[in-house]
Design an enzyme around this catalytic site. Structure first.
Site, PDB file in Angstrom:
ATOM      1  N   SER A 117       5.547  58.884  23.669  1.00  0.00           N
ATOM      2  CA  SER A 117       4.136  59.238  23.828  1.00  0.00           C
ATOM      3  C   SER A 117       3.876  60.484  22.995  1.00  0.00           C
ATOM      4  O   SER A 117       4.795  61.294  22.785  1.00  0.00           O
ATOM      5  CB  SER A 117       3.827  59.547  25.297  1.00  0.00           C
ATOM      6  OG  SER A 117       2.546  60.164  25.414  1.00  0.00           O
TER       7      SER A 117
ATOM      8  N   TYR B 287       6.317  63.674  33.081  1.00  0.00           N
ATOM      9  CA  TYR B 287       6.018  62.663  32.064  1.00  0.00           C
ATOM     10  C   TYR B 287       6.338  63.187  30.669  1.00  0.00           C
ATOM     11  O   TYR B 287       7.062  62.551  29.896  1.00  0.00           O
ATOM     12  CB  TYR B 287       4.547  62.254  32.168  1.00  0.00           C
ATOM     13  CG  TYR B 287       4.147  61.125  31.232  1.00  0.00           C
ATOM     14  CD1 TYR B 287       4.403  59.793  31.578  1.00  0.00           C
ATOM     15  CD2 TYR B 287       3.522  61.381  30.020  1.00  0.00           C
ATOM     16  CE1 TYR B 287       4.037  58.753  30.725  1.00  0.00           C
ATOM     17  CE2 TYR B 287       3.153  60.346  29.169  1.00  0.00           C
ATOM     18  CZ  TYR B 287       3.411  59.038  29.517  1.00  0.00           C
ATOM     19  OH  TYR B 287       3.044  58.018  28.668  1.00  0.00           O
TER      20      TYR B 287
END
Ligand code: NAD
Length: 252
Positions: free
Chosen positions: A138, A151
């Site tokens: 990401s 995350y």
């Protein structure tokens, strides 16, 4: 064509679309997802279009599940050519409120899961003369909004894991790359009882240098490229697919 591809988290979202894209190209696609309803729905969709697909219930953070998923793939198709480590989750709360179990869960699914699927798939790729692994990271590996520590850290870990795997597995002709998507709108790609039309504003689109919010096909196309012969000189790399958001400087 005729390739055997495993897509973790292939039941919904970006993975749902990646699985369909590879099936359309003639691949045999294993959908490894924790959500049975979503996974079976996607398996049935691919079959209804004349494709070949197998759903295997898998929690990528559990070693027994990953071993079972790899065994079932080999039993069904005899080999593994491509692994797309796409399954991923986020965390709620803030650093002040988030229980440590939440940190463990996100790291275990996103990072441990990516390592473990690679670990159990790699021997089959080696025995088959090579393969390709793609890890979905990401842009949050590189930049943050507030309260995304588990995350972001898991995705940063995936970037480092990617170059580490790329070197270890290079001796067995296995290429390993990551893709870092930015904002990808997935609301249409949920299981049918949850899917809804995206509610995107003009502002959402225009803040992207590319002029629009991303779609699952943007990531799926990057996967196709990285798996192709044209990408045979690319390993250990990270491909950012974010419409230019991470290189845009913002002054208010
Ligand atoms: P999603 O929530 O729509 O789909 C994720 C899928 O993974 C679901 O089918 C879910 O059931 C499955 N899954 C969750 N936990 C699992 C587990 N333990 N084992 C197996 N499967 C599991 O998510 P998405 O938006 O499609 O994201 C897919 C990947 O792309 C993730 O790794 C995510 O971090 C990454 N990503 C997404 C975006 C975005 O904007 N959507 C941006 C950057 C990166």
């Amino acid at each position: 064509n005729g390739k055997v591809v495993i897509v973790t988290g292939g039941g919904q979202g970006i993975g749902r679309f990646i699985a369909r894209t590879f099936a359309e190209k003639g691949a045999k696609v294993v959908i490894a997802d924790i959500d049975d309803e979503a996974g079976i729905e996607n398996e049935e969709y691919i079959k209804s279009k004349g494709g070949d697909s197998l759903f295997v219930h898998t929690d990528v953070s559990l070693e027994e599940d990953v071993k079972n998923m790899v065994d079932k793939t080999i039993k069904a198709y005899g080999k593994i050519d491509i692994l797309i480590n796409n399954a991923g989750i986020g965390a709620g709360g803030t650093i002040y409120t988030r229980p440590m179990e939440e940190w463990d869960r996100v790291i275990n699914v996103n990072l441990r899961g990516t390592y473990m699927c690679s670990k159990y798939v790699a021997p089959h790729m080696r025995d088959n003369g090579g393969g390709v692994i793609i890890n979905i990271a990401s842009t949050r590996a590189f930049m943050s909004e507030p309260h995304t520590e588990p995350y972001s850290a898991s995705k940063g870990g995936i970037i480092a894991l990617t170059h580490s795997l790329a070197i270890s597995l290079s001796y067995d002709k296995i290429r390993v790359n990551s893709i870092s998507p930015g904002w990808i709108e997935v609301s249409e790609w949920k299981k049918s009882r949850e899917a809804k039309k995206p509610q995107l504003t003009e502002e959402d689109h225009l803040q992207h240098p590319a002029g629009r919010v991303g779609k699952p096909e943007d990531v799926a196309n990057a996967c196709l490229f990285l798996c192709s012969e044209e990408a045979s000189f690319i390993t250990g790399a990270n491909l950012i697919v974010d419409g230019g958001m991470t290189v845009k400087m913002i002054y208010v």
